[in-house]
Scaffold this active site. Structure first.
Site, PDB file in Angstrom:
ATOM      1  N   ILE A   1       0.807  -1.215   0.000  1.00 59.16           N
ATOM      2  CA  ILE A   1       0.000   0.000   0.000  1.00 59.16           C
ATOM      3  C   ILE A   1       0.843   1.269   0.000  1.00 59.16           C
ATOM      4  O   ILE A   1       0.311   2.376  -0.049  1.00 59.16           O
ATOM      5  CB  ILE A   1      -0.972   0.037   1.207  1.00 59.16           C
ATOM      6  CG1 ILE A   1      -0.222  -0.133   2.534  1.00 59.16           C
ATOM      7  CG2 ILE A   1      -2.052  -1.016   1.054  1.00 59.16           C
ATOM      8  CD1 ILE A   1      -1.129  -0.003   3.756  1.00 59.16           C
ATOM      9  N   GLY A   2       2.166   1.127   0.047  1.00 57.10           N
ATOM     10  CA  GLY A   2       2.997   2.322   0.026  1.00 57.10           C
ATOM     11  C   GLY A   2       4.470   1.982   0.104  1.00 57.10           C
ATOM     12  O   GLY A   2       4.851   0.858   0.434  1.00 57.10           O
TER      13      GLY A   2
ATOM     14  N   ASP B 298       8.962  15.965   9.673  1.00 60.99           N
ATOM     15  CA  ASP B 298       8.625  15.546   8.312  1.00 60.99           C
ATOM     16  C   ASP B 298       7.119  15.612   8.072  1.00 60.99           C
ATOM     17  O   ASP B 298       6.505  14.679   7.555  1.00 60.99           O
ATOM     18  CB  ASP B 298       9.149  14.137   8.046  1.00 60.99           C
ATOM     19  CG  ASP B 298       9.310  13.840   6.555  1.00 60.99           C
ATOM     20  OD1 ASP B 298       9.331  14.795   5.751  1.00 60.99           O
ATOM     21  OD2 ASP B 298       9.420  12.656   6.192  1.00 60.99           O
TER      22      ASP B 298
END
Length: 355
Positions: free
Chosen positions: A53-54, A173
């Site tokens: 998924i990523g 981040d």
């Protein structure tokens, strides 16, 4: 630390506990669940590509299903990544005892042989990046109410990290791909691999530059001087992305090769901020959307001391506060001449000049 083998015999419990580390290289691993590599391979069908998924800078994320039926996101660390291993340990240390409705919950981890894996709650609707900035999912429609909720929830999470925790936490981040959306499109900040603990008795931390181009505060990108105001800057950029559905780096809108932030400031000076709004977003409250964009400009002031605290940002977003625009000056940004988001970066600082 609890064991994943619930209901096992006393002998089996002792065996499983014997290899669970309490700390590595001085990093405490917290009181969270330790998974075996076998458990996570079963949960992800041996990390099959259909469950991917990523992908991040240090590894890949898979959707998995535990034996009890719970959906999880399994983040694997790339083998041999020493820098990633530091971030892996920092993330466990940061999130093991931190709970907030707008933070992704860290469920557990795996350190077994070469395996370095983090297990999170599964967040159904992906990230703000995938919903708004990438190839848009036609099944996801983010109207102004949802976008407003994302902005406010993210701001509350940052206010919690910055001002309610001791020591404070600077995320370092904040970006669209690190803000995830649950079933009801409530935001959850994830990926704390670059986070820093920030005690009360220091004004800043001098550290290597890390983060993502387009979100880095100029004073941090230029000299590595990290304060909580670096997160405030990143959040301001994120607001503009959420409203415009455009990426923070280069854009062809406005003048050629403008940053989104530079374009926003130009439109503010020309009193044309509504031109920044995503054309797919309909039926929004004009005054509210304009206020959010102005808050973003306050957050991205070139000088860190001129940026608000995140608790003030929450109030600016949620209350009918008169914004003192006389204090608003041109934002600052930097251009990145390097390629690695996690290594020292050559930067040039630019302040947007009045037109």
């Amino acid at each position: 630390m609890s064991c994943g083998c619930f209901g096992a015999s006393t002998i089996k419990k002792k065996r499983s506990l014997s290899y669970i580390p309490k700390e590595i290289d001085g990093y405490p691993l917290g009181n969270i669940r330790h998974f075996s590599d076998k458990e996570l391979r079963l949960a992800t069908d041996n990390y099959h590509l259909r469950h991917k998924i990523g992908r991040g800078g240090f590894g890949t994320v898979y959707q998995g299903t535990l034996k009890d039926g719970r959906q999880v996101a399994v983040k694997t660390l790339s083998v041999g990544s020493k820098q990633g291993f530091r971030e892996f340990l920092a993330e466990i240390n940061t999130l093991s005892n931190v709970k907030h409705p707008n933070l992704v919950e860290l469920i557990g981890f795996c350190i077994q042989g070469p395996s370095r894996t983090l297990v999170y709650e599964y967040v159904e609707n992906g990230s703000v990046d995938s919903a708004l900035l990438g190839k848009k999912n036609k099944n996801i429609k983010l109207d102004w109410r949802k976008r407003s909720t994302i902005c406010v929830g993210t701001a509350k999470a940052l206010a919690f990290l910055h001002e309610e925790l001791a020591p404070h936490i600077v995320h370092r981040d904040i970006k669209a791909s690190n803000v995830l959306l649950d079933r009801d499109f409530n935001p959850k900040i994830g990926d704390f691999g670059l986070a820093k603990l920030f005690p009360d008795d220091i004004s800043h931390i001098s550290t290597r530059i890390a983060g993502t181009t387009g979100y880095l505060a100029p004073e941090y990108a230029f000299g590595g001087q990290l304060t909580m105001k670096a997160d405030v800057y990143s959040f301001g950029v994120l607001i503009l992305e959420i409203i415009s559905a455009k990426r923070s780096t280069r854009t062809n809108m406005g003048m050629p090769d403008q940053f989104l932030l530079e374009w926003a400031w130009q439109l503010y000076e020309e009193e044309k901020l509504l031109e920044l709004v995503d054309s797919d977003m309909e039926n929004f409250h004009v005054k509210e959307v304009i206020r959010y964009m102005k808050v973003a400009l306050f957050c991205t002031q070139s000088t860190a001391s001129r940026r608000p605290l995140m608790t003030q940002v929450v109030d600016m977003l949620t209350k009918e506060i008169q914004l003192n625009e006389k204090q608003l000056t041109a934002p600052g940004f930097f251009t990145d001449a390097g390629e690695s988001q996690n290594s020292s970066t050559k930067v040039s600082i630019t302040q947007v000049t009045p037109r």
